[in-house]
Motif scaffolding. Sequence first.
Motif, PDB file in Angstrom:
ATOM      1  N   VAL A 246       0.985  -1.166  -0.120  1.00 36.74           N
ATOM      2  CA  VAL A 246       0.104   0.115  -0.123  1.00 36.74           C
ATOM      3  C   VAL A 246       1.150   1.221  -0.031  1.00 36.74           C
ATOM      4  N   LYS A 247       0.714   2.041  -0.980  1.00 31.91           N
ATOM      5  CA  LYS A 247       1.657   3.309  -1.233  1.00 31.91           C
ATOM      6  C   LYS A 247       1.061   4.706  -1.615  1.00 31.91           C
ATOM      7  N   VAL A 248       1.619   5.471  -1.091  1.00 31.69           N
ATOM      8  CA  VAL A 248       1.031   6.840  -1.549  1.00 31.69           C
ATOM      9  C   VAL A 248       1.976   7.372  -2.781  1.00 31.69           C
ATOM     10  N   ILE A 249       1.245   7.666  -3.915  1.00 35.90           N
ATOM     11  CA  ILE A 249       2.030   8.124  -4.966  1.00 35.90           C
ATOM     12  C   ILE A 249       1.423   9.577  -5.354  1.00 35.90           C
ATOM     13  N   GLU A 250       2.475  10.497  -5.524  1.00 34.77           N
ATOM     14  CA  GLU A 250       1.998  11.628  -5.829  1.00 34.77           C
ATOM     15  C   GLU A 250       1.092  11.637  -7.171  1.00 34.77           C
ATOM     16  N   GLY A 251       0.166  12.539  -6.930  1.00 41.28           N
ATOM     17  CA  GLY A 251      -0.749  12.688  -8.217  1.00 41.28           C
ATOM     18  C   GLY A 251      -1.791  11.468  -8.296  1.00 41.28           C
ATOM     19  N   HIS A 252      -1.650  10.505  -7.436  1.00 39.30           N
ATOM     20  CA  HIS A 252      -2.378   9.370  -7.446  1.00 39.30           C
ATOM     21  C   HIS A 252      -3.247   8.833  -6.212  1.00 39.30           C
ATOM     22  N   GLY A 253      -2.665   9.639  -5.055  1.00 41.15           N
ATOM     23  CA  GLY A 253      -3.238   9.306  -3.865  1.00 41.15           C
ATOM     24  C   GLY A 253      -2.800   8.005  -3.292  1.00 41.15           C
ATOM     25  N   THR A 254      -3.267   7.384  -2.400  1.00 41.13           N
ATOM     26  CA  THR A 254      -2.982   6.013  -2.020  1.00 41.13           C
ATOM     27  C   THR A 254      -3.276   4.960  -3.095  1.00 41.13           C
ATOM     28  N   THR A 255      -2.444   4.217  -3.368  1.00 44.71           N
ATOM     29  CA  THR A 255      -2.572   3.073  -4.218  1.00 44.71           C
ATOM     30  C   THR A 255      -1.999   1.710  -3.891  1.00 44.71           C
ATOM     31  N   ILE A 256      -2.434   0.680  -4.458  1.00 46.30           N
ATOM     32  CA  ILE A 256      -1.949  -0.503  -3.735  1.00 46.30           C
ATOM     33  C   ILE A 256      -1.453  -1.478  -5.178  1.00 46.30           C
ATOM     34  N   ASP A 269     -14.014  -1.987 -12.284  1.00 45.20           N
ATOM     35  CA  ASP A 269     -14.331  -3.087 -11.454  1.00 45.20           C
ATOM     36  C   ASP A 269     -14.567  -2.646 -10.051  1.00 45.20           C
ATOM     37  N   GLN A 270     -15.793  -3.051  -9.528  1.00 42.86           N
ATOM     38  CA  GLN A 270     -16.098  -2.979  -7.969  1.00 42.86           C
ATOM     39  C   GLN A 270     -15.269  -3.869  -7.408  1.00 42.86           C
ATOM     40  N   ILE A 271     -14.485  -3.657  -6.152  1.00 34.82           N
ATOM     41  CA  ILE A 271     -13.193  -4.277  -5.419  1.00 34.82           C
ATOM     42  C   ILE A 271     -13.466  -4.193  -4.108  1.00 34.82           C
ATOM     43  N   VAL A 272     -13.178  -5.431  -3.394  1.00 32.35           N
ATOM     44  CA  VAL A 272     -13.341  -5.492  -1.863  1.00 32.35           C
ATOM     45  C   VAL A 272     -11.693  -5.861  -1.655  1.00 32.35           C
ATOM     46  N   VAL A 273     -11.306  -5.035  -0.634  1.00 35.58           N
ATOM     47  CA  VAL A 273      -9.983  -5.482   0.000  1.00 35.58           C
ATOM     48  C   VAL A 273     -10.199  -5.300   1.409  1.00 35.58           C
ATOM     49  N   CYS A 274      -9.245  -6.142   2.156  1.00 40.70           N
ATOM     50  CA  CYS A 274      -9.290  -5.986   3.802  1.00 40.70           C
ATOM     51  C   CYS A 274      -8.634  -4.623   4.140  1.00 40.70           C
ATOM     52  N   GLN A 324     -10.348   5.046  -4.604  1.00 38.62           N
ATOM     53  CA  GLN A 324     -10.736   5.657  -3.368  1.00 38.62           C
ATOM     54  C   GLN A 324     -10.689   4.746  -2.249  1.00 38.62           C
ATOM     55  N   GLY A 325     -10.235   5.580  -0.994  1.00 35.79           N
ATOM     56  CA  GLY A 325     -10.444   4.869   0.190  1.00 35.79           C
ATOM     57  C   GLY A 325      -9.453   3.567   0.611  1.00 35.79           C
ATOM     58  N   LEU A 326      -8.497   3.648  -0.103  1.00 34.78           N
ATOM     59  CA  LEU A 326      -7.340   2.680   0.059  1.00 34.78           C
ATOM     60  C   LEU A 326      -6.419   2.692   1.358  1.00 34.78           C
ATOM     61  N   GLU A 327      -6.429   3.817   1.877  1.00 35.22           N
ATOM     62  CA  GLU A 327      -5.573   4.269   2.706  1.00 35.22           C
ATOM     63  C   GLU A 327      -5.390   3.159   3.865  1.00 35.22           C
ATOM     64  N   HIS A 328      -6.366   2.261   4.407  1.00 33.04           N
ATOM     65  CA  HIS A 328      -6.210   1.527   5.262  1.00 33.04           C
ATOM     66  C   HIS A 328      -6.108   0.088   4.892  1.00 33.04           C
ATOM     67  N   ALA A 329      -5.846  -0.213   3.362  1.00 31.09           N
ATOM     68  CA  ALA A 329      -5.776  -1.407   2.928  1.00 31.09           C
ATOM     69  C   ALA A 329      -4.561  -2.149   3.684  1.00 31.09           C
ATOM     70  N   ILE A 330      -4.590  -3.376   3.613  1.00 31.51           N
ATOM     71  CA  ILE A 330      -3.492  -4.167   4.391  1.00 31.51           C
ATOM     72  C   ILE A 330      -2.610  -4.977   3.319  1.00 31.51           C
ATOM     73  N   ALA A 331      -1.418  -4.961   3.346  1.00 31.97           N
ATOM     74  CA  ALA A 331      -0.796  -5.637   2.343  1.00 31.97           C
ATOM     75  C   ALA A 331      -0.761  -7.303   2.790  1.00 31.97           C
ATOM     76  N   GLY A 332      -0.750  -8.125   1.699  1.00 31.02           N
ATOM     77  CA  GLY A 332      -0.358  -9.659   2.115  1.00 31.02           C
ATOM     78  C   GLY A 332      -1.895 -10.242   2.061  1.00 31.02           C
ATOM     79  N   THR A 333      -2.911  -9.573   1.812  1.00 29.41           N
ATOM     80  CA  THR A 333      -4.078 -10.149   1.653  1.00 29.41           C
ATOM     81  C   THR A 333      -4.627 -10.011   0.141  1.00 29.41           C
ATOM     82  N   ALA A 334      -5.877 -10.906   0.152  1.00 28.40           N
ATOM     83  CA  ALA A 334      -6.672 -10.864  -1.199  1.00 28.40           C
ATOM     84  C   ALA A 334      -7.515  -9.796  -1.413  1.00 28.40           C
ATOM     85  N   LEU A 335      -7.424  -9.518  -2.868  1.00 23.63           N
ATOM     86  CA  LEU A 335      -8.480  -8.474  -3.492  1.00 23.63           C
ATOM     87  C   LEU A 335      -9.407  -9.274  -4.375  1.00 23.63           C
TER      88      LEU A 335
END
Length: 365
Positions: A246-256, A269-274, A324-335
């Motif tokens: 999970v990374k903040v990238i300038e111009g893109h906000g929080t990305t995964i 696509d509508q997605i669900v992440v932990c 949007q809303g990826l700020e609290h996504a957790i690395a290592g989990t499934a999308l």
Amino acid sequence: GLASSEPKEGEENLRSPICCIMGHVDTGKTKLLDCIRGTNVQEGEAGGITQQIGATYFPAENIRERTRELKADAKLKVPGLLVIDTPGHESFTNLRSRGSSLCDLAILVVDIMHGLEPQTIESLNLLRMRDTEFIVALNKVDRLYGWKTCKNAPIVKAMKQQTKDVVNEFNMRLTGIITQFKEQGLNTELYYKNKEMGETFSIVPTSAITGEGIPDLLLLLVNWAQKTMVEKLTYVDDVQCTVLEVKVIEGHGTTIDVVLVNGVLHEGDQIVVCGLQASINLGPIVTTIRALLTPHPMKELRVKGTYVHHKEIKAAQGIKITAQGLEHAIAGTALHVIGPDDDIEAIKEQAMEDMESIGTPICVP
Ligand code: GDP
């Protein structure tokens, strides 16, 4: 472009196998990746290799080219090989325990001068826990006293150039390491003597500095994958995808950064992440893919911070996703992807079940 992963007529509909590199610190994991990537190879020879998000992609033609000396006429049925760039990656500690299952197979690197070390055994246990097949790269053979360099040569050819003393030292160290593996309950054997792959794990002697054994390692990985993992590698419509970072990238906000293991992802696509709110509350994040990004294929042209946008991407690939809303996504989990006929609540539950099966505690800095 990325559409070249489409199978050509008559070819089987297989995706690229995904491989990770594990082992004790300083055994040469990073160097080995550099070496198979051809970073040290003169420009032009590394044809077709592409740097992806968190991974390097080797097209089948590249592997064929580099293994020509092995005279293996075996047809490559997979479009290529995706190697995860995890060595030295900070998030790998996270992934090591959670996501090693994202790999179809692994290279376990052992330093021929040191044998099995604490993290070798740790890696072994993870691989066994995840039922992940692996090949041992017995690295740093060039450090055997008196080793004669045979740049990028197949290992049998390289061994033929060595003096009796070098061969003796090699055999002595190899025997010791095979014994150490046996003490861990594993049968191992030099790959070209291994008659029962699957029961007995293969050892490929390598040098990440001078390249001996690298063609063997590449060919063995691909051949083994396409021989024994056809079902796993058969392309499916269901998305199988793991969040690497999970990374903040300038111009893109929080990305995964994700590895798309199987299936297709589309923009929109509508997605669900932990997710993890306020460091304690686990909860699913439901969002929509705004952009699917990959680095520019040509390194020279890559301008920092710019990416190629894709309408859709087919597995297996390393991809950056903005939403949007990826700020609290957790690395290592499934999308998970919510299809038109899917029940959102069921998928949210499924996402959280994955999370629970991984188990806490989770340390958030
Ligand atoms: P990692 O910690 O497993 O990623 O190990 P590195 O790739 O950083 O390598 C550790 C050290 O061993 C570096 O100084 C490398 O140059 C060296 N090294 C790695 N592979 C080889 C090899 O095959 N032969 C020799 N002689 N040195 C190697």
